[in-house]
Design a protein around this motif. Sequence first.
Motif, mmCIF file in Angstrom:
data_model
loop_
_atom_site.group_PDB
_atom_site.id
_atom_site.type_symbol
_atom_site.label_atom_id
_atom_site.label_comp_id
_atom_site.label_asym_id
_atom_site.label_seq_id
_atom_site.Cartn_x
_atom_site.Cartn_y
_atom_site.Cartn_z
ATOM 1 N N LEU A 113 -3.136 -0.787 18.487
ATOM 2 C CA LEU A 113 -3.355 -0.188 17.874
ATOM 3 C C LEU A 113 -4.907 -0.445 17.236
ATOM 4 O O LEU A 113 -4.292 -1.967 17.065
ATOM 5 N N ALA A 114 -5.940 0.161 17.480
ATOM 6 C CA ALA A 114 -6.987 0.113 16.349
ATOM 7 C C ALA A 114 -6.918 -0.275 15.238
ATOM 8 O O ALA A 114 -5.984 0.593 14.421
ATOM 9 N N GLN A 115 -7.699 -1.622 14.637
ATOM 10 C CA GLN A 115 -6.951 -1.930 13.303
ATOM 11 C C GLN A 115 -7.164 -0.541 11.898
ATOM 12 O O GLN A 115 -6.610 -0.519 11.533
ATOM 13 N N ASP A 116 -8.317 0.188 12.680
ATOM 14 C CA ASP A 116 -8.656 0.875 11.156
ATOM 15 C C ASP A 116 -7.786 2.207 11.554
ATOM 16 O O ASP A 116 -7.151 2.605 10.049
ATOM 17 N N VAL A 117 -6.933 2.428 12.333
ATOM 18 C CA VAL A 117 -5.804 3.363 12.671
ATOM 19 C C VAL A 117 -4.634 2.637 12.013
ATOM 20 O O VAL A 117 -3.679 3.621 10.701
ATOM 21 N N VAL A 118 -4.001 1.458 12.360
ATOM 22 C CA VAL A 118 -3.043 1.268 11.632
ATOM 23 C C VAL A 118 -3.348 0.428 9.999
ATOM 24 O O VAL A 118 -2.506 1.169 8.910
ATOM 25 N N GLU A 119 -4.745 0.582 9.525
ATOM 26 C CA GLU A 119 -4.998 0.480 8.200
ATOM 27 C C GLU A 119 -4.837 1.780 7.815
ATOM 28 O O GLU A 119 -4.306 1.667 6.153
ATOM 29 N N GLU A 120 -5.108 2.759 7.957
ATOM 30 C CA GLU A 120 -4.639 4.459 7.504
ATOM 31 C C GLU A 120 -3.644 4.850 7.951
ATOM 32 O O GLU A 120 -2.690 4.983 5.928
ATOM 33 N N LEU A 121 -2.786 4.193 8.371
ATOM 34 C CA LEU A 121 -1.418 4.701 8.215
ATOM 35 C C LEU A 121 -0.715 3.995 7.412
ATOM 36 O O LEU A 121 0.170 4.534 6.716
ATOM 37 N N ALA A 122 -0.951 2.761 7.882
ATOM 38 C CA ALA A 122 -0.079 1.055 6.200
ATOM 39 C C ALA A 122 -0.597 2.381 4.727
ATOM 40 O O ALA A 122 0.266 2.210 4.022
ATOM 41 N N HIS A 123 -1.967 2.640 3.951
ATOM 42 C CA HIS A 123 -2.767 2.881 3.252
ATOM 43 C C HIS A 123 -1.251 4.597 2.866
ATOM 44 O O HIS A 123 -1.158 4.112 2.050
ATOM 45 N N LEU A 124 -1.466 5.065 4.597
ATOM 46 C CA LEU A 124 -1.013 6.358 3.669
ATOM 47 C C LEU A 124 0.687 6.322 3.289
ATOM 48 O O LEU A 124 1.692 6.934 2.672
ATOM 49 N N THR A 125 1.300 5.493 4.112
ATOM 50 C CA THR A 125 2.660 5.172 3.707
ATOM 51 C C THR A 125 2.337 4.767 2.482
ATOM 52 O O THR A 125 3.496 5.291 1.625
ATOM 53 N N HIS A 126 2.037 3.638 1.729
ATOM 54 C CA HIS A 126 2.013 3.391 0.664
ATOM 55 C C HIS A 126 2.498 4.168 -0.496
ATOM 56 O O HIS A 126 2.478 4.014 -1.452
ATOM 57 N N GLN A 127 1.054 5.365 -0.150
ATOM 58 C CA GLN A 127 1.001 6.518 -0.890
ATOM 59 C C GLN A 127 2.515 7.055 -0.979
ATOM 60 O O GLN A 127 2.427 7.951 -1.612
ATOM 61 N N ILE A 128 3.567 7.465 0.057
ATOM 62 C CA ILE A 128 4.121 8.104 0.327
ATOM 63 C C ILE A 128 5.751 7.339 -0.391
ATOM 64 O O ILE A 128 6.219 8.515 -0.882
ATOM 65 N N CYS A 129 5.683 5.596 0.489
ATOM 66 C CA CYS A 129 6.838 5.527 0.283
ATOM 67 C C CYS A 129 7.873 5.277 -0.817
ATOM 68 O O CYS A 129 6.167 5.298 -2.227
ATOM 69 N N PRO A 130 8.743 6.110 -1.973
ATOM 70 C CA PRO A 130 9.433 6.110 -2.814
ATOM 71 C C PRO A 130 8.822 4.504 -3.539
ATOM 72 O O PRO A 130 8.645 4.738 -5.138
ATOM 73 N N TYR A 131 9.264 2.918 -3.098
ATOM 74 C CA TYR A 131 9.152 1.744 -3.327
ATOM 75 C C TYR A 131 8.352 1.539 -3.443
ATOM 76 O O TYR A 131 7.528 0.907 -4.684
ATOM 77 N N SER A 132 7.181 2.442 -2.644
ATOM 78 C CA SER A 132 5.911 1.671 -2.897
ATOM 79 C C SER A 132 5.206 2.336 -4.282
ATOM 80 O O SER A 132 4.230 1.606 -4.923
ATOM 81 N N LYS A 133 5.429 3.990 -4.350
ATOM 82 C CA LYS A 133 4.904 4.462 -5.499
ATOM 83 C C LYS A 133 5.596 4.276 -7.086
ATOM 84 O O LYS A 133 4.981 3.981 -8.313
ATOM 85 N N SER A 134 7.159 3.327 -6.729
ATOM 86 C CA SER A 134 7.594 2.620 -8.093
ATOM 87 C C SER A 134 7.124 1.899 -8.552
ATOM 88 O O SER A 134 6.584 1.394 -9.735
ATOM 89 N N VAL A 135 6.002 0.523 -7.691
ATOM 90 C CA VAL A 135 6.009 -0.081 -8.040
ATOM 91 C C VAL A 135 4.206 -0.044 -8.607
ATOM 92 O O VAL A 135 3.687 -1.846 -8.826
ATOM 93 N N ARG A 136 3.742 0.822 -7.477
ATOM 94 C CA ARG A 136 2.015 0.886 -7.821
ATOM 95 C C ARG A 136 1.350 0.432 -9.805
ATOM 96 O O ARG A 136 1.721 1.271 -10.434
ATOM 97 N N ASP A 137 0.981 -0.373 -9.351
ATOM 98 C CA ASP A 137 0.067 -1.263 -10.875
ATOM 99 C C ASP A 137 0.954 -1.812 -11.618
ATOM 100 O O ASP A 137 0.440 -1.546 -12.926
ATOM 101 N N ASN A 138 2.056 -2.343 -10.795
ATOM 102 C CA ASN A 138 2.802 -3.016 -11.660
ATOM 103 C C ASN A 138 2.649 -4.133 -11.526
ATOM 104 O O ASN A 138 3.383 -5.050 -11.968
ATOM 105 N N ILE A 139 2.431 -4.532 -9.511
ATOM 106 C CA ILE A 139 2.445 -5.617 -9.513
ATOM 107 C C ILE A 139 1.921 -5.925 -8.168
ATOM 108 O O ILE A 139 0.981 -4.993 -7.853
ATOM 109 N N GLU A 140 1.089 -6.466 -7.892
ATOM 110 C CA GLU A 140 0.180 -7.278 -6.984
ATOM 111 C C GLU A 140 1.048 -6.630 -5.614
ATOM 112 O O GLU A 140 2.261 -7.622 -5.650
#
Length: 148
Positions: A113-140
């Motif tokens: 897949l194209a790099q920009d497509v995967v980057e968009e999917l990964a970014h959106l996944t971090h916005q939706i995933c409950p684990y990603s949301k729970s640590v946002r701005d708390n850990i690097e």
Amino acid sequence: MEKIEKVLASGNTHSTVNRDPKLQRGEFGVFDLKLTAPGVEDVEFIATEPHPTAEKLFAGAWSACYTTVFGIVASMKKVTLPVDYSVDITVNIGQTGAAWFLGAEFTVRVPGLAQDVVEELAHLTHQICPYSKSVRDNIEVSTRIVTV
């Protein structure tokens, strides 16, 4: 947000969507851990240690969630994922001075897949995933995309 200067311990996971339930990849002293979520495909952790550390357990739970949501996001965006896409997560515990911190490193592999497509999917996944949301701005959290 503080960054870890000295990593003291890490937990690593490798998650794939298991399309062959008879396929066993664990070796002596390890096992394949299959997790499910309602209405989605099984997520498999290959060669998990029998007595994982807290970092590995957190990485495993986060990986199962993130990998599942990644597939859902791809479907919502009408992107067909290759059968061999995977997510590796390393959760580190470490210190900066006398303070202790967690950090996470993602490697999202989506061959073809194209790099920009995967980057968009990964970014959106971090916005939706409950684990990603729970640590946002708390850990690097860093995310590396691999498309080859």
